[in-house]
Design an enzyme around this catalytic site. Structure first.
Site, PDB file in Angstrom:
ATOM      1  N   ALA A 158    -121.105 -50.534  86.890  1.00 30.18           N
ATOM      2  CA  ALA A 158    -122.367 -50.084  86.300  1.00 30.18           C
ATOM      3  C   ALA A 158    -122.080 -48.958  85.311  1.00 30.18           C
ATOM      4  O   ALA A 158    -121.151 -48.173  85.494  1.00 30.18           O
ATOM      5  CB  ALA A 158    -123.297 -49.599  87.396  1.00 30.18           C
ATOM      6  N   GLU A 213    -109.940 -55.340  73.292  1.00 26.31           N
ATOM      7  CA  GLU A 213    -109.399 -54.156  72.627  1.00 26.31           C
ATOM      8  C   GLU A 213    -109.004 -53.157  73.703  1.00 26.31           C
ATOM      9  O   GLU A 213    -109.642 -53.059  74.746  1.00 26.31           O
ATOM     10  CB  GLU A 213    -110.449 -53.544  71.684  1.00 26.31           C
ATOM     11  CG  GLU A 213    -110.607 -54.363  70.427  1.00 26.31           C
ATOM     12  CD  GLU A 213    -111.687 -53.821  69.500  1.00 26.31           C
ATOM     13  OE1 GLU A 213    -111.927 -52.606  69.484  1.00 26.31           O
ATOM     14  OE2 GLU A 213    -112.300 -54.635  68.801  1.00 26.31           O
ATOM     15  N   LYS A 271    -123.040 -58.742  69.518  1.00 29.78           N
ATOM     16  CA  LYS A 271    -123.207 -59.734  68.442  1.00 29.78           C
ATOM     17  C   LYS A 271    -123.037 -61.156  68.966  1.00 29.78           C
ATOM     18  O   LYS A 271    -123.766 -62.063  68.567  1.00 29.78           O
ATOM     19  CB  LYS A 271    -122.244 -59.414  67.292  1.00 29.78           C
ATOM     20  CG  LYS A 271    -121.060 -60.331  67.149  1.00 29.78           C
ATOM     21  CD  LYS A 271    -120.246 -60.071  65.918  1.00 29.78           C
ATOM     22  CE  LYS A 271    -118.775 -60.356  66.150  1.00 29.78           C
ATOM     23  NZ  LYS A 271    -118.423 -61.725  66.455  1.00 29.78           N
ATOM     24  N   THR A 274    -114.651 -65.596  65.998  1.00 30.46           N
ATOM     25  CA  THR A 274    -115.687 -66.126  66.892  1.00 30.46           C
ATOM     26  C   THR A 274    -116.809 -66.707  66.034  1.00 30.46           C
ATOM     27  O   THR A 274    -117.440 -65.980  65.262  1.00 30.46           O
ATOM     28  CB  THR A 274    -116.241 -64.998  67.782  1.00 30.46           C
ATOM     29  OG1 THR A 274    -115.145 -64.441  68.514  1.00 30.46           O
ATOM     30  CG2 THR A 274    -117.294 -65.519  68.748  1.00 30.46           C
ATOM     31  N   LYS A 302    -115.241 -48.136  74.332  1.00 31.65           N
ATOM     32  CA  LYS A 302    -114.649 -48.207  75.666  1.00 31.65           C
ATOM     33  C   LYS A 302    -113.296 -47.514  75.635  1.00 31.65           C
ATOM     34  O   LYS A 302    -112.873 -47.032  74.581  1.00 31.65           O
ATOM     35  CB  LYS A 302    -114.526 -49.639  76.146  1.00 31.65           C
ATOM     36  CG  LYS A 302    -113.618 -50.496  75.286  1.00 31.65           C
ATOM     37  CD  LYS A 302    -113.466 -51.845  75.926  1.00 31.65           C
ATOM     38  CE  LYS A 302    -112.340 -52.614  75.311  1.00 31.65           C
ATOM     39  NZ  LYS A 302    -111.919 -53.721  76.086  1.00 31.65           N
ATOM     40  N   PHE A 307    -115.718 -56.636  85.762  1.00 31.81           N
ATOM     41  CA  PHE A 307    -116.999 -56.578  85.035  1.00 31.81           C
ATOM     42  C   PHE A 307    -118.174 -56.301  85.964  1.00 31.81           C
ATOM     43  O   PHE A 307    -119.290 -56.722  85.705  1.00 31.81           O
ATOM     44  CB  PHE A 307    -117.226 -57.852  84.192  1.00 31.81           C
ATOM     45  CG  PHE A 307    -116.431 -57.815  82.918  1.00 31.81           C
ATOM     46  CD1 PHE A 307    -115.072 -58.042  82.943  1.00 31.81           C
ATOM     47  CD2 PHE A 307    -117.029 -57.501  81.718  1.00 31.81           C
ATOM     48  CE1 PHE A 307    -114.307 -57.964  81.793  1.00 31.81           C
ATOM     49  CE2 PHE A 307    -116.279 -57.422  80.558  1.00 31.81           C
ATOM     50  CZ  PHE A 307    -114.926 -57.654  80.598  1.00 31.81           C
ATOM     51  N   LEU A 308    -117.901 -55.619  87.057  1.00 26.68           N
ATOM     52  CA  LEU A 308    -118.977 -55.224  87.957  1.00 26.68           C
ATOM     53  C   LEU A 308    -119.054 -53.698  88.009  1.00 26.68           C
ATOM     54  O   LEU A 308    -119.235 -53.118  89.064  1.00 26.68           O
ATOM     55  CB  LEU A 308    -118.748 -55.793  89.360  1.00 26.68           C
ATOM     56  CG  LEU A 308    -119.047 -57.284  89.557  1.00 26.68           C
ATOM     57  CD1 LEU A 308    -118.831 -57.692  91.012  1.00 26.68           C
ATOM     58  CD2 LEU A 308    -120.465 -57.649  89.124  1.00 26.68           C
ATOM     59  N   CYS A 368    -118.125 -56.998  69.816  1.00 25.95           N
ATOM     60  CA  CYS A 368    -118.209 -58.396  70.260  1.00 25.95           C
ATOM     61  C   CYS A 368    -119.431 -58.727  71.106  1.00 25.95           C
ATOM     62  O   CYS A 368    -120.238 -59.564  70.706  1.00 25.95           O
ATOM     63  CB  CYS A 368    -116.937 -58.782  71.004  1.00 25.95           C
ATOM     64  SG  CYS A 368    -115.518 -58.914  69.899  1.00 25.95           S
TER      65      CYS A 368
HETATM   66  P1  NAD Z   1    -111.887 -56.545  61.919  1.00 24.70           P
HETATM   67  O1  NAD Z   1    -113.024 -56.117  61.062  1.00 24.70           O
HETATM   68  O2  NAD Z   1    -111.108 -55.542  62.679  1.00 24.70           O
HETATM   69  O3  NAD Z   1    -110.840 -57.352  61.008  1.00 24.70           O
HETATM   70  C1  NAD Z   1    -111.176 -58.300  60.066  1.00 24.70           C
HETATM   71  C2  NAD Z   1    -110.272 -58.122  58.847  1.00 24.70           C
HETATM   72  O4  NAD Z   1    -110.532 -59.188  57.923  1.00 24.70           O
HETATM   73  C3  NAD Z   1    -110.514 -56.819  58.085  1.00 24.70           C
HETATM   74  O5  NAD Z   1    -109.292 -56.114  57.987  1.00 24.70           O
HETATM   75  C4  NAD Z   1    -111.004 -57.282  56.720  1.00 24.70           C
HETATM   76  O6  NAD Z   1    -110.582 -56.435  55.670  1.00 24.70           O
HETATM   77  C5  NAD Z   1    -110.384 -58.665  56.602  1.00 24.70           C
HETATM   78  N1  NAD Z   1    -111.041 -59.560  55.670  1.00 24.70           N
HETATM   79  C6  NAD Z   1    -112.362 -59.717  55.417  1.00 24.70           C
HETATM   80  N2  NAD Z   1    -112.551 -60.663  54.481  1.00 24.70           N
HETATM   81  C7  NAD Z   1    -111.320 -61.118  54.135  1.00 24.70           C
HETATM   82  C8  NAD Z   1    -110.869 -62.097  53.205  1.00 24.70           C
HETATM   83  N3  NAD Z   1    -111.720 -62.804  52.463  1.00 24.70           N
HETATM   84  N4  NAD Z   1    -109.534 -62.279  53.077  1.00 24.70           N
HETATM   85  C9  NAD Z   1    -108.659 -61.565  53.831  1.00 24.70           C
HETATM   86  N5  NAD Z   1    -109.032 -60.629  54.732  1.00 24.70           N
HETATM   87  C10 NAD Z   1    -110.345 -60.416  54.864  1.00 24.70           C
HETATM   88  O7  NAD Z   1    -112.483 -57.659  62.890  1.00 24.70           O
HETATM   89  P2  NAD Z   1    -111.895 -58.103  64.321  1.00 24.70           P
HETATM   90  O8  NAD Z   1    -112.424 -57.197  65.359  1.00 24.70           O
HETATM   91  O9  NAD Z   1    -110.439 -58.346  64.196  1.00 24.70           O
HETATM   92  O10 NAD Z   1    -112.665 -59.504  64.506  1.00 24.70           O
HETATM   93  C11 NAD Z   1    -112.294 -60.657  63.779  1.00 24.70           C
HETATM   94  C12 NAD Z   1    -112.909 -61.864  64.468  1.00 24.70           C
HETATM   95  O11 NAD Z   1    -112.384 -62.000  65.793  1.00 24.70           O
HETATM   96  C13 NAD Z   1    -114.424 -61.791  64.641  1.00 24.70           C
HETATM   97  O12 NAD Z   1    -114.952 -63.074  64.529  1.00 24.70           O
HETATM   98  C14 NAD Z   1    -114.565 -61.290  66.064  1.00 24.70           C
HETATM   99  O13 NAD Z   1    -115.808 -61.669  66.635  1.00 24.70           O
HETATM  100  C15 NAD Z   1    -113.427 -62.009  66.750  1.00 24.70           C
HETATM  101  N6  NAD Z   1    -112.935 -61.370  67.983  1.00 24.70           N
HETATM  102  C16 NAD Z   1    -112.806 -60.015  68.043  1.00 24.70           C
HETATM  103  C17 NAD Z   1    -112.304 -59.432  69.196  1.00 24.70           C
HETATM  104  C18 NAD Z   1    -112.170 -57.940  69.297  1.00 24.70           C
HETATM  105  O14 NAD Z   1    -111.989 -57.447  70.423  1.00 24.70           O
HETATM  106  N7  NAD Z   1    -112.223 -57.196  68.217  1.00 24.70           N
HETATM  107  C19 NAD Z   1    -111.926 -60.228  70.280  1.00 24.70           C
HETATM  108  C20 NAD Z   1    -112.041 -61.611  70.181  1.00 24.70           C
HETATM  109  C21 NAD Z   1    -112.554 -62.171  69.010  1.00 24.70           C
END
Ligand code: NAD
Length: 429
Positions: A252, A155, A263, A121, A320, A249-250, A260
């Site tokens: 309370a 998640e 941030k 994101t 959650k 998403f309603l 997410c």
């Molecule tokens: P996370 O921390 O679980 O996973 C990220 C992974 O990237 C980690 O395992 C980390 O070790 C690895 N990493 C970091 N730097 C690296 C590099 N240089 N080379 C290789 N690997 C590297 O994060 P996440 O929750 O999977 O989120 C990842 C992205 O997806 C974020 O931008 C987040 O906002 C977005 N996102 C997350 C969700 C969610 O529910 N978690 C949903 C939609 C979008």
């Protein structure tokens, strides 16, 4: 297709595994060598329903492999997804250093045409920066396309969401990568929206901020319900059956958290500011959310009068249900606030106790949810795990020195709880 995913976390591991399940040949890269080792040895670094079995199956079928070498990943596949963290900086803007660093690594490893897909994101216009970076650090004349493909999975339901998405958003700046993206997503039979990169990046922040807004809206209604004697669940039911509003998403609660929503909300406010727009609406969403936690803590302290020295049971540590993720968890924040007020805590979570252990110290971790209230002055429900609805309430009541329950997730019926002899305080009812 041959696909590489860089960043094997909640999003990267689910994405890679579900692509493999769809028949693609996937390499998942992570810079965390321990995580890669765990995965190579058949272990799981995260809890996500249904994921472990799919990982095992696809590794055995030879369609899913793990490495800590980005170079290897870039060599193997024509399509490279970036799924690294994009955490918030103290001013609310997004730390894009992981994205920049991976872009440089990809550029260094590229020998032929590559499609570089951003799944993390990111703020609008990040795609342009990624393209500039690859051009700057790659060999001259290398051909590549940058694509934005934001992820919407939840998640706890990540596999289900990935396999059956409402839609797939693909932002491109040329037609060249479109066929490959359509082929990658063909097994999932979802509408694929092809748009420009800036719009795709905006869609993700706009959607998440809207969902956070919906939660804060119903939380604000819960305040009115408490003040007037209404029931927020009845109001939500009556609102949600209007198809223009929708019932999701309603619910309370004590507020949203996780890695997410908080941030992405502050990122979007910051992005708007840099674009010359004061997104006051979203600032109010943030304010309502933190006020909701304040109100819940006040409800506890108003009832117990003095929190210092009290022993409290807490059910739920994950942000959650159905996950072991405790990043920015309201449950953990609540525990920390109660500890700061001098309470002793007995806590339980079906999956998140190990991860919580790294953050939440000097509490008693209890393996059985029915034993958490033992000897406590009150029980608090902080996460909406479905199994908490099956609590042995008779046993809980006998275990508590005073039959008081604060329910931050509205899991039980207030009339029934009263009948069972509890002083039961929930949200907006
Ligand atoms: P996370 O921390 O679980 O996973 C990220 C992974 O990237 C980690 O395992 C980390 O070790 C690895 N990493 C970091 N730097 C690296 C590099 N240089 N080379 C290789 N690997 C590297 O994060 P996440 O929750 O999977 O989120 C990842 C992205 O997806 C974020 O931008 C987040 O906002 C977005 N996102 C997350 C969700 C969610 O529910 N978690 C949903 C939609 C979008």
């Amino acid at each position: 297709m041959k696909i590489t995913i860089i960043g094997t976390g909640y999003v990267g591991l689910v994405t890679g595994t579900c692509f493999a399940e769809g028949g693609h040949e996937v390499t998942c890269v992570d810079s965390d060598v321990n995580k890669v080792k765990v995965l190579q040895e058949g272990g799981m670094p995260i809890y996500e329903p249904g994921l472990a079995g799919l990982v095992q199956k696809n590794v055995a079928a030879g369609r899913l492999a793990f490495t800590s070498s980005t170079q290897e990943g870039v060599e193997r596949s024509e399509v490279i997804f970036i799924a690294v963290p994009t955490p918030a900086l103290p001013d609310g803007s997004v730390d894009l250093s992981y994205i920049e660093s991976v872009s440089r690594d990809i550029a260094a490893g590229m020998t032929g045409y590559r499609i570089v897909v951003d799944k993390s994101t990111v703020p609008v216009k990040t795609g342009e920066k990624v393209a500039e970076t690859i051009k700057r650090y790659g060999k001259p004349q290398l051909e590549f396309d940058v694509v934005s493909n934001p992820e919407f999975l939840r998640e706890g339901f990540a596999v289900e969401d990935f396999m059956k998405p409402d839609r797939v958003v693909v932002g491109v700046s040329s037609q060249r990568p479109v066929a490959a993206m359509q082929e990658i997503y063909a097994p999932y039979q979802a509408p694929v929206i092809i748009t420009d990169i800036n719009s795709a990046e905006l869609i993700k922040h706009a959607a998440n901020s809207f969902l956070a807004l919906k939660i804060s809206y119903i939380n604000a209604i819960s305040v009115l319900c408490e003040a007037s004697g209404g029931n927020v669940q009845e109001v939500a039911r009556g609102m949600g059956m209007d198809s223009r509003i929708g019932g999701k998403f309603l619910e309370a609660s004590l507020g949203f958290g996780g890695s997410c929503f908080p941030k992405d909300l502050s990122a979007f406010i910051h992005i708007a500011e840099t674009l010359g727009y004061n997104f006051g609406l979203l600032k109010e969403v943030q304010r309502i959310n933190s006020a909701q936690m304040d109100r819940f803590v006040k409800k506890i302290s108003d009832t117990l009068w003095i929190v210092k020295g009290k022993s409290l049971g807490v059910l739920g540590l994950a942000f959650k249900q159905n996950t072991d993720d405790v990043r920015n968890s309201p449950a953990i924040e609540l525990c920390q606030r109660l500890q700061a007020a001098g309470a002793r805590l007995r806590v339980h979570d079906p999956q998140a106790m190990e991860k919580a252990g790294a953050i939440l110290k000097e509490v008693t971790y209890v393996a059985d949810m029915n034993e958490v209230a033992e000897g406590c002055d009150a029980l608090i429900i902080a996460t909406e795990w479905p199994e908490f609805k099956r609590l042995d309430l008779e046993r809980v009541r006998r275990g508590l020195s005073h039959p008081i329950i604060f329910d931050g997730r509205n899991l039980f019926d207030p009339a029934e709880m009263e009948r069972l002899g509890f002083l039961y305080k929930s949200i907006g009812r």
